[in-house]
Enzyme design. Structure first.
Site, mmCIF file in Angstrom:
data_model
loop_
_atom_site.group_PDB
_atom_site.id
_atom_site.type_symbol
_atom_site.label_atom_id
_atom_site.label_comp_id
_atom_site.label_asym_id
_atom_site.label_seq_id
_atom_site.Cartn_x
_atom_site.Cartn_y
_atom_site.Cartn_z
ATOM 1 N N ARG A 120 -1.784 -6.149 -8.315
ATOM 2 C CA ARG A 120 -0.743 -7.104 -7.918
ATOM 3 C C ARG A 120 -0.520 -8.270 -8.955
ATOM 4 N NH1 ARG A 120 -3.095 -8.241 -2.081
ATOM 5 N NH2 ARG A 120 -4.602 -8.524 -3.552
ATOM 6 N N LYS A 147 -15.977 -7.469 4.554
ATOM 7 C CA LYS A 147 -14.724 -8.439 5.206
ATOM 8 C C LYS A 147 -14.711 -8.320 6.631
ATOM 9 C CE LYS A 147 -11.704 -7.355 1.355
ATOM 10 N NZ LYS A 147 -10.385 -6.838 0.785
ATOM 11 N N SER A 151 -3.005 -7.739 2.853
ATOM 12 C CA SER A 151 -3.292 -7.565 4.295
ATOM 13 C C SER A 151 -3.825 -8.853 4.903
ATOM 14 C CB SER A 151 -4.439 -6.805 4.643
ATOM 15 O OG SER A 151 -3.993 -5.410 3.984
ATOM 16 N N HIS A 170 0.854 -0.995 0.006
ATOM 17 C CA HIS A 170 -0.035 0.046 0.050
ATOM 18 C C HIS A 170 0.715 1.242 0.112
ATOM 19 C CE1 HIS A 170 -3.242 -2.525 2.086
ATOM 20 N NE2 HIS A 170 -3.453 -2.364 0.955
HETATM 21 O O1 PNS Z 1 -8.939 -2.909 -0.083
HETATM 22 P P1 PNS Z 1 -10.109 -3.551 -0.777
HETATM 23 O O2 PNS Z 1 -10.932 -4.324 0.255
HETATM 24 O O3 PNS Z 1 -9.848 -4.360 -2.055
HETATM 25 O O4 PNS Z 1 -10.938 -2.255 -1.409
HETATM 26 C C1 PNS Z 1 -12.140 -2.419 -1.900
HETATM 27 C C2 PNS Z 1 -12.912 -1.099 -1.849
HETATM 28 C C3 PNS Z 1 -13.252 -0.599 -0.313
HETATM 29 C C4 PNS Z 1 -12.170 -0.168 -2.663
HETATM 30 C C5 PNS Z 1 -14.569 -1.394 -2.424
HETATM 31 O O5 PNS Z 1 -15.189 -2.328 -1.910
HETATM 32 C C6 PNS Z 1 -15.217 -0.096 -2.572
HETATM 33 O O6 PNS Z 1 -15.198 0.804 -3.229
HETATM 34 N N1 PNS Z 1 -16.305 -0.222 -1.665
HETATM 35 C C7 PNS Z 1 -17.168 0.902 -1.248
HETATM 36 C C8 PNS Z 1 -18.557 0.651 -1.832
HETATM 37 C C9 PNS Z 1 -18.730 0.796 -3.414
HETATM 38 O O7 PNS Z 1 -18.348 1.698 -3.975
HETATM 39 N N2 PNS Z 1 -19.243 -0.592 -4.040
HETATM 40 C C10 PNS Z 1 -19.140 -0.554 -5.451
HETATM 41 C C11 PNS Z 1 -17.877 -0.847 -5.950
HETATM 42 S S1 PNS Z 1 -18.263 -1.440 -7.563
#
Ligand code: PNS
Length: 164
Positions: free
Chosen positions: A91, A42, A129, A18
């Site tokens: 990644r 999660k 993570s 990150h």
């Molecule tokens: O680190 P991560 O868990 O891969 O991040 C995922 C994240 C938080 C970026 C994604 O789940 C997100 O944007 N969540 C907010 C809700 C949202 O906008 N969902 C629609 C995405 S298509």
């Protein structure tokens, strides 16, 4: 042009991968907002406040990086911040399908917001993570995977969870 980028994620906890993306994004964009997601499905170890505190300490030296959190849709948050870029680290191929779906869905929801992918540095490509938490919970070494202050917090959390 002053471009604001939002770098969203769970950051549970922040890893060296990150930090690599934050560092490189800060050289490309005039302002980078690292946005900790509050409503994630999660199983998280750290509260949003804990994740933000770690990120704040880790990015203290960057003048154009700020730490924030959001709930609800990412695109609504990006709009609210006047950001036209959502930064995501990639990644490996395994990340691609999920990221592809999310980028397209976000584009459909907000056509003015573009998702930009940055390849995670080669030496960080296997770090996540979840892997950090798993290795640490079985007593493995996480020194190369997270900064020292995060290692301390992860070990503290393991101790607390063990006692609970
Ligand atoms: O680190 P991560 O868990 O891969 O991040 C995922 C994240 C938080 C970026 C994604 O789940 C997100 O944007 N969540 C907010 C809700 C949202 O906008 N969902 C629609 C995405 S298509």
């Amino acid at each position: 042009m002053r471009t604001i980028a939002v770098y969203p994620g769970s950051f549970d906890p922040p890893t060296v991968g990150h930090l690599d993306i934050i560092d490189r994004s800060s050289r490309v964009y005039s302002r980078v907002i690292v946005a900790v997601a509050r409503n994630i499905r999660k199983n998280v170890w750290f509260t949003p406040a804990e994740r933000m505190a770690m990120l704040r300490k880790l990015t203290r030296t960057y003048t154009n990086v700020e730490i924030d959190s959001f709930r609800g849709l990412l695109v609504d948050y990006a709009r609210d911040k006047g950001a036209h870029v959502v930064m995501r680290g990639l990644r490996a191929i395994s990340d691609f399908e999920y990221e592809f779906q999310m980028a397209h869905m976000n584009k459909k929801l907000a056509s003015e917001v573009d998702t930009v992918f940055m390849m995670t540095g080669e030496r960080y490509s296997y770090i996540s993570s979840n892997i950090v938490k798993e290795i640490a919970s079985f007593g493995g070494k996480i020194d190369d995977l997270v900064p020292p202050l995060v290692k301390k917090e992860v070990l503290k959390k393991i101790e607390k969870r063990r006692k609970a």
